[in-house]
Scaffold this active site. Structure first.
Site, mmCIF file in Angstrom:
data_model
loop_
_atom_site.group_PDB
_atom_site.id
_atom_site.type_symbol
_atom_site.label_atom_id
_atom_site.label_comp_id
_atom_site.label_asym_id
_atom_site.label_seq_id
_atom_site.Cartn_x
_atom_site.Cartn_y
_atom_site.Cartn_z
ATOM 1 C CB ALA A 196 -17.248 1.157 23.807
ATOM 2 C CG HIS A 221 -19.595 -6.140 19.465
ATOM 3 N ND1 HIS A 221 -19.038 -6.452 20.681
ATOM 4 C CD2 HIS A 221 -20.637 -5.308 19.741
ATOM 5 C CE1 HIS A 221 -19.706 -5.847 21.645
ATOM 6 N NE2 HIS A 221 -20.677 -5.137 21.104
ATOM 7 C CB ALA A 232 -18.127 -2.585 21.622
#
Length: 288
Positions: free
Chosen positions: A240, A196, A222
């Site tokens: 991330a 995401h 992410a």
């Protein structure tokens, strides 16, 4: 044709029922077997499962039925949208292979996925990706306004904004998906995994070819931001929360703002293992 491989996690649930290993389409056969079990286990969802999967002749028809039911609105009703998406898919026979590879990718790489049924019915990352594949085909055949409509509906319903012109390979896993933004000239290779908040965007107001080119087997953590017309090499890992402004060599891990090289990998594609740890550290903060 995508093959059913051994379960990668020891704690996975066993197959609900045997599937037809002799079938010419083992993914579809297995999905139908799982749908039968789910209908018996959850009567409330049985009508939807039957209409979406058991009542359809092919996997492609099932995907179109599910996407159309989720994205239809007052402007484009479900039946009309479904017919239009079917026409788009008929013009792109390779899409069926990509869909099957995507299902297998989610099953193999997401420990929360225990059946093929889950991405097909429930996972919005998978739905957003298949919506994009169909919108891309509409874009390629000149139906740009309808492609833009699908982009907007996908953004509103799934929280994923992918320009219809962006190009994707097969075997893609989009996990959780919320907040993903991918620009017009971006290219994503085969067997890529992204979580995401990933952004494959531009770095300003430049026109033309202005978005990243992501190689095969890349893992995008992410909220990783990759900006500009730069290349992320095959088998690279972007940690991330990183902001990548320069090209990343193959099989390299980068992290930070702006991203720096933190490790060289051993040649195993991190997108397949979903390993976010940095192994084999080199000098921290090395330039890309």
């Amino acid at each position: 044709m995508a093959q059913i491989r051994a379960l990668p996690c020891e704690n996975r649930k066993p197959d609900p029922v045997p599937y037809e290993t002799a079938s010419a389409d083992p993914v579809w056969s297995r999905l139908r077997a799982e749908a039968e079990v789910a209908c018996n286990a959850e009567p409330l969802l049985a009508p939807m499962i039957r209409a979406t999967i058991l009542g359809q002749p092919t996997l492609e028809d099932a995907i179109i039925r599910r996407i159309a039911s989720r994205l239809a609105d007052a402007d484009v009703p479900e039946v009309v949208l479904g017919q239009t998406l079917a026409q788009a898919l008929d013009g792109a026979p390779d899409l069926g292979m990509a869909i099957r590879a995507d299902i297998q990718a989610v099953y193999d790489r997401d420990p929360a996925c225990t059946r093929f049924l889950e991405p097909v019915l429930h996972f919005k990352g998978f739905h957003a990706l298949q919506t994009h594949r169909l919108a891309h085909q509409l874009w390629a055949t000149g139906r740009k306004d309808l492609a833009y409509h699908l982009q907007g509906r996908s953004s509103a319903v799934f929280g994923v904004d992918i320009h219809p012109a962006a190009r994707f390979g097969k075997g893609i896993m989009v996990d959780h998906a919320t907040g993903i933004v991918i620009g017009e000239t971006a290219v994503v290779g085969d067997n890529v995994s992204m979580l995401h908040g990933v952004n494959l965007g531009g770095n300003g107001k430049e026109c033309g070819d202005r978005h990243p080119k992501v190689g095969n087997g890349v893992l995008l953590g992410a909220h990783a931001k990759v900006l500009g017309n730069i290349t992320i090499g095959d088998g690279a890992r972007v940690a991330a929360g990183s902001v990548v402004l320069r090209a990343v060599p193959p099989h390299t891990t980068v992290a930070g703002i702006p991203a720096k090289v933190v490790a060289r990998d051993d040649g195993i594609d991190p997108s397949l293992t979903m390993d976010h740890l940095f192994n084999g550290y080199i000098d921290a903060g090395a330039d890309i």
